[in-house]
Write a protein that holds these residues in place. Structure first.
Motif, PDB file in Angstrom:
ATOM      1  N   MET A  43       0.830  -1.210   0.000  1.00  0.00           N
ATOM      2  CA  MET A  43       0.000   0.000   0.000  1.00  0.00           C
ATOM      3  C   MET A  43       0.862   1.257   0.000  1.00  0.00           C
ATOM      4  SD  MET A  43      -3.425  -0.488   2.232  1.00  0.00           S
ATOM      5  CE  MET A  43      -3.218  -1.864   3.325  1.00  0.00           C
ATOM      6  N   SER A  44       1.943   1.258   0.774  1.00  0.00           N
ATOM      7  CA  SER A  44       2.845   2.411   0.819  1.00  0.00           C
ATOM      8  C   SER A  44       3.509   2.642  -0.536  1.00  0.00           C
ATOM      9  CB  SER A  44       3.923   2.215   1.876  1.00  0.00           C
ATOM     10  OG  SER A  44       3.361   2.219   3.157  1.00  0.00           O
ATOM     11  N   ALA A  45       3.906   1.560  -1.195  1.00  0.00           N
ATOM     12  CA  ALA A  45       4.537   1.696  -2.512  1.00  0.00           C
ATOM     13  C   ALA A  45       3.554   2.225  -3.552  1.00  0.00           C
ATOM     14  CB  ALA A  45       5.100   0.344  -2.959  1.00  0.00           C
ATOM     15  N   LEU A  46       2.288   1.873  -3.408  1.00  0.00           N
ATOM     16  CA  LEU A  46       1.273   2.291  -4.372  1.00  0.00           C
ATOM     17  C   LEU A  46       0.726   3.680  -4.078  1.00  0.00           C
ATOM     18  CD1 LEU A  46      -0.374   1.417  -6.859  1.00  0.00           C
ATOM     19  CD2 LEU A  46      -2.034   0.404  -5.288  1.00  0.00           C
ATOM     20  N   TYR A  47       0.437   3.966  -2.797  1.00  0.00           N
ATOM     21  CA  TYR A  47      -0.263   5.201  -2.441  1.00  0.00           C
ATOM     22  C   TYR A  47       0.555   6.179  -1.610  1.00  0.00           C
ATOM     23  CZ  TYR A  47      -4.386   2.646  -4.013  1.00  0.00           C
ATOM     24  OH  TYR A  47      -5.301   1.939  -4.763  1.00  0.00           O
ATOM     25  N   GLY A  48       1.784   5.836  -1.256  1.00  0.00           N
ATOM     26  CA  GLY A  48       2.595   6.736  -0.448  1.00  0.00           C
ATOM     27  C   GLY A  48       2.203   6.668   1.017  1.00  0.00           C
ATOM     28  N   ASP A  49       2.259   7.804   1.704  1.00  0.00           N
ATOM     29  CA  ASP A  49       2.012   7.854   3.145  1.00  0.00           C
ATOM     30  C   ASP A  49       0.535   7.891   3.522  1.00  0.00           C
ATOM     31  OD1 ASP A  49       4.727   7.817   3.612  1.00  0.00           O
ATOM     32  OD2 ASP A  49       4.907   9.997   3.646  1.00  0.00           O
ATOM     33  N   LYS A  50      -0.358   7.997   2.553  1.00  0.00           N
ATOM     34  CA  LYS A  50      -1.787   8.057   2.858  1.00  0.00           C
ATOM     35  C   LYS A  50      -2.237   6.737   3.473  1.00  0.00           C
ATOM     36  CE  LYS A  50      -3.058   9.453  -1.372  1.00  0.00           C
ATOM     37  NZ  LYS A  50      -3.985   9.821  -2.451  1.00  0.00           N
ATOM     38  N   ASP A  90      -2.519 -11.305   2.332  1.00  0.00           N
ATOM     39  CA  ASP A  90      -1.372 -11.368   3.247  1.00  0.00           C
ATOM     40  C   ASP A  90      -0.759 -12.761   3.389  1.00  0.00           C
ATOM     41  OD1 ASP A  90      -3.322 -12.636   4.739  1.00  0.00           O
ATOM     42  OD2 ASP A  90      -3.091 -11.370   6.515  1.00  0.00           O
ATOM     43  N   VAL A  91      -0.995 -13.656   2.429  1.00  0.00           N
ATOM     44  CA  VAL A  91      -0.509 -15.034   2.539  1.00  0.00           C
ATOM     45  C   VAL A  91       0.641 -15.330   1.587  1.00  0.00           C
ATOM     46  CG1 VAL A  91      -1.174 -17.458   2.381  1.00  0.00           C
ATOM     47  CG2 VAL A  91      -2.778 -15.791   3.286  1.00  0.00           C
ATOM     48  N   ASN A  92       0.509 -14.981   0.341  1.00  0.00           N
ATOM     49  CA  ASN A  92       1.518 -15.287  -0.671  1.00  0.00           C
ATOM     50  C   ASN A  92       2.746 -14.392  -0.501  1.00  0.00           C
ATOM     51  OD1 ASN A  92      -0.362 -17.092  -1.680  1.00  0.00           O
ATOM     52  ND2 ASN A  92      -1.077 -15.718  -3.273  1.00  0.00           N
ATOM     53  N   GLY A 120      -5.916 -16.615   5.218  1.00  0.00           N
ATOM     54  CA  GLY A 120      -5.426 -15.266   5.484  1.00  0.00           C
ATOM     55  C   GLY A 120      -6.481 -14.219   5.229  1.00  0.00           C
ATOM     56  N   LYS A 121      -6.006 -12.993   5.050  1.00  0.00           N
ATOM     57  CA  LYS A 121      -6.900 -11.858   4.892  1.00  0.00           C
ATOM     58  C   LYS A 121      -6.742 -11.221   3.520  1.00  0.00           C
ATOM     59  CE  LYS A 121      -6.149  -8.331   7.625  1.00  0.00           C
ATOM     60  NZ  LYS A 121      -6.171  -7.334   8.698  1.00  0.00           N
ATOM     61  N   VAL A 122      -7.880 -10.852   2.934  1.00  0.00           N
ATOM     62  CA  VAL A 122      -7.919 -10.132   1.670  1.00  0.00           C
ATOM     63  C   VAL A 122      -8.345  -8.699   1.990  1.00  0.00           C
ATOM     64  CG1 VAL A 122      -9.046  -9.982  -0.583  1.00  0.00           C
ATOM     65  CG2 VAL A 122      -8.524 -12.199   0.393  1.00  0.00           C
ATOM     66  N   THR A 123      -7.649  -7.713   1.411  1.00  0.00           N
ATOM     67  CA  THR A 123      -7.937  -6.304   1.661  1.00  0.00           C
ATOM     68  C   THR A 123      -8.159  -5.582   0.344  1.00  0.00           C
ATOM     69  OG1 THR A 123      -6.525  -6.329   3.632  1.00  0.00           O
ATOM     70  CG2 THR A 123      -7.059  -4.169   2.712  1.00  0.00           C
ATOM     71  N   VAL A 124      -9.200  -4.744   0.305  1.00  0.00           N
ATOM     72  CA  VAL A 124      -9.492  -3.909  -0.856  1.00  0.00           C
ATOM     73  C   VAL A 124      -9.276  -2.462  -0.447  1.00  0.00           C
ATOM     74  CG1 VAL A 124     -11.274  -3.093  -2.446  1.00  0.00           C
ATOM     75  CG2 VAL A 124     -11.163  -5.490  -1.822  1.00  0.00           C
ATOM     76  N   VAL A 125      -8.577  -1.700  -1.299  1.00  0.00           N
ATOM     77  CA  VAL A 125      -8.382  -0.271  -1.075  1.00  0.00           C
ATOM     78  C   VAL A 125      -8.938   0.463  -2.289  1.00  0.00           C
ATOM     79  CG1 VAL A 125      -6.720   1.595  -0.738  1.00  0.00           C
ATOM     80  CG2 VAL A 125      -6.331  -0.628   0.337  1.00  0.00           C
ATOM     81  N   VAL A 126      -9.835   1.411  -2.027  1.00  0.00           N
ATOM     82  CA  VAL A 126     -10.418   2.237  -3.080  1.00  0.00           C
ATOM     83  C   VAL A 126      -9.849   3.640  -2.929  1.00  0.00           C
ATOM     84  CG1 VAL A 126     -12.542   3.232  -4.011  1.00  0.00           C
ATOM     85  CG2 VAL A 126     -12.536   0.880  -3.156  1.00  0.00           C
ATOM     86  N   GLU A 127      -9.228   4.134  -4.001  1.00  0.00           N
ATOM     87  CA  GLU A 127      -8.737   5.509  -4.014  1.00  0.00           C
ATOM     88  C   GLU A 127      -9.832   6.362  -4.645  1.00  0.00           C
ATOM     89  OE1 GLU A 127      -4.975   8.091  -5.761  1.00  0.00           O
ATOM     90  OE2 GLU A 127      -5.516   6.200  -6.720  1.00  0.00           O
ATOM     91  N   LYS A 132      -8.963  10.604  -0.987  1.00  0.00           N
ATOM     92  CA  LYS A 132      -8.952   9.766   0.208  1.00  0.00           C
ATOM     93  C   LYS A 132      -8.872   8.297  -0.173  1.00  0.00           C
ATOM     94  CE  LYS A 132     -11.739  12.876   3.024  1.00  0.00           C
ATOM     95  NZ  LYS A 132     -13.003  12.992   3.773  1.00  0.00           N
ATOM     96  N   LEU A 133      -8.376   7.494   0.760  1.00  0.00           N
ATOM     97  CA  LEU A 133      -8.326   6.044   0.592  1.00  0.00           C
ATOM     98  C   LEU A 133      -9.339   5.404   1.524  1.00  0.00           C
ATOM     99  CD1 LEU A 133      -4.477   5.371   0.550  1.00  0.00           C
ATOM    100  CD2 LEU A 133      -5.996   5.648  -1.398  1.00  0.00           C
ATOM    101  N   TYR A 134     -10.077   4.441   1.002  1.00  0.00           N
ATOM    102  CA  TYR A 134     -11.074   3.707   1.765  1.00  0.00           C
ATOM    103  C   TYR A 134     -10.734   2.228   1.655  1.00  0.00           C
ATOM    104  CZ  TYR A 134     -13.488   8.109   0.858  1.00  0.00           C
ATOM    105  OH  TYR A 134     -13.805   9.436   0.748  1.00  0.00           O
ATOM    106  N   SER A 135     -10.997   1.469   2.721  1.00  0.00           N
ATOM    107  CA  SER A 135     -10.657   0.047   2.656  1.00  0.00           C
ATOM    108  C   SER A 135     -11.649  -0.813   3.407  1.00  0.00           C
ATOM    109  CB  SER A 135      -9.251  -0.197   3.217  1.00  0.00           C
ATOM    110  OG  SER A 135      -9.254  -0.057   4.617  1.00  0.00           O
ATOM    111  N   THR A 136     -11.585  -2.095   3.101  1.00  0.00           N
ATOM    112  CA  THR A 136     -12.303  -3.119   3.840  1.00  0.00           C
ATOM    113  C   THR A 136     -11.510  -4.412   3.690  1.00  0.00           C
ATOM    114  OG1 THR A 136     -14.468  -4.084   4.307  1.00  0.00           O
ATOM    115  CG2 THR A 136     -13.847  -3.913   1.999  1.00  0.00           C
ATOM    116  N   SER A 137     -11.681  -5.321   4.648  1.00  0.00           N
ATOM    117  CA  SER A 137     -10.937  -6.585   4.651  1.00  0.00           C
ATOM    118  C   SER A 137     -11.854  -7.740   5.004  1.00  0.00           C
ATOM    119  CB  SER A 137      -9.796  -6.533   5.676  1.00  0.00           C
ATOM    120  OG  SER A 137      -8.902  -5.519   5.376  1.00  0.00           O
ATOM    121  N   LYS A 138     -11.402  -8.935   4.676  1.00  0.00           N
ATOM    122  CA  LYS A 138     -12.139 -10.137   5.035  1.00  0.00           C
ATOM    123  C   LYS A 138     -11.171 -11.275   5.279  1.00  0.00           C
ATOM    124  CE  LYS A 138     -15.909 -13.113   3.755  1.00  0.00           C
ATOM    125  NZ  LYS A 138     -17.049 -13.345   2.904  1.00  0.00           N
ATOM    126  N   GLU A 139     -11.347 -11.962   6.403  1.00  0.00           N
ATOM    127  CA  GLU A 139     -10.569 -13.164   6.714  1.00  0.00           C
ATOM    128  C   GLU A 139     -11.169 -14.342   5.960  1.00  0.00           C
ATOM    129  OE1 GLU A 139      -7.881 -13.762   8.679  1.00  0.00           O
ATOM    130  OE2 GLU A 139      -7.660 -11.679   9.333  1.00  0.00           O
TER     131      GLU A 139
END
Length: 149
Positions: A43-50, A90-92, A120-127, A132-139
């Motif tokens: 996420m940091s590599a893609l979106y920076g410090d946000k 977060d698994v591979n 593991g967990k899957v995370t979606v980030v919407v720019e 702004k960045l918005y996210s949600t996750s699911k185990e």
């Protein structure tokens, strides 16, 4: 109107229609995203410090138990006016899975099948277009050997 004239006019109309497809090659533009080993680093590599905020406006559909870790169906939907949508796990060894560029006026209703070598967990980030960045996750549980147990 005869068929030849109709086809000729149709081809001319298609040729004159402006093409407004604009996709970003994130593998070229943000190469560190694709080699990051943690979701936070990707996420940091893609979106920076946000930092993303949790949002109930994103619907992430994935099975609670995936019987086949080689083809896990994931669906992402949102009404957020989005610029990009990114999927991480977060698994591979590498965490970034995919980044979609949302076209102007586009509807975010994407489906993809991903591979996960374990639970593991899957995370979606919407720019959002608001910056702004918005996210949600699911185990998720991934059954070994594809036999749910």
């Amino acid at each position: 109107m005869d068929r030849r004239k109709f086809l000729g006019l149709g081809l001319a109309a298609v040729a004159l229609t402006p093409v407004a497809i604009n996709a970003v090659d994130f593998r070229k533009e943000k190469p560190d995203t694709w080699t990051a080993h943690t979701v936070e680093d990707a996420m940091s590599a893609l979106y920076g410090d946000k930092k993303p905020e949790e949002s109930g406006k994103i619907k992430l559909k994935a099975p609670k138990v995936a019987s086949n870790g080689g083809a896990i169906p994931i669906t992402v939907k949102t009404d957020i006016d989005a610029k990009t949508v990114a999927l991480f796990q977060d698994v591979n060894p590498e965490s970034a899975v995919i980044v979609w560029t949302v076209p102007e006026g586009g509807i975010v209703d994407y489906s993809v099948k991903i591979k996960m070598k374990g639970s593991g967990k899957v995370t979606v980030v919407v720019e959002g277009k608001d910056g702004k960045l918005y996210s949600t996750s699911k185990e998720m549980e991934v059954a070994l050997g594809g036999c749910e147990g």
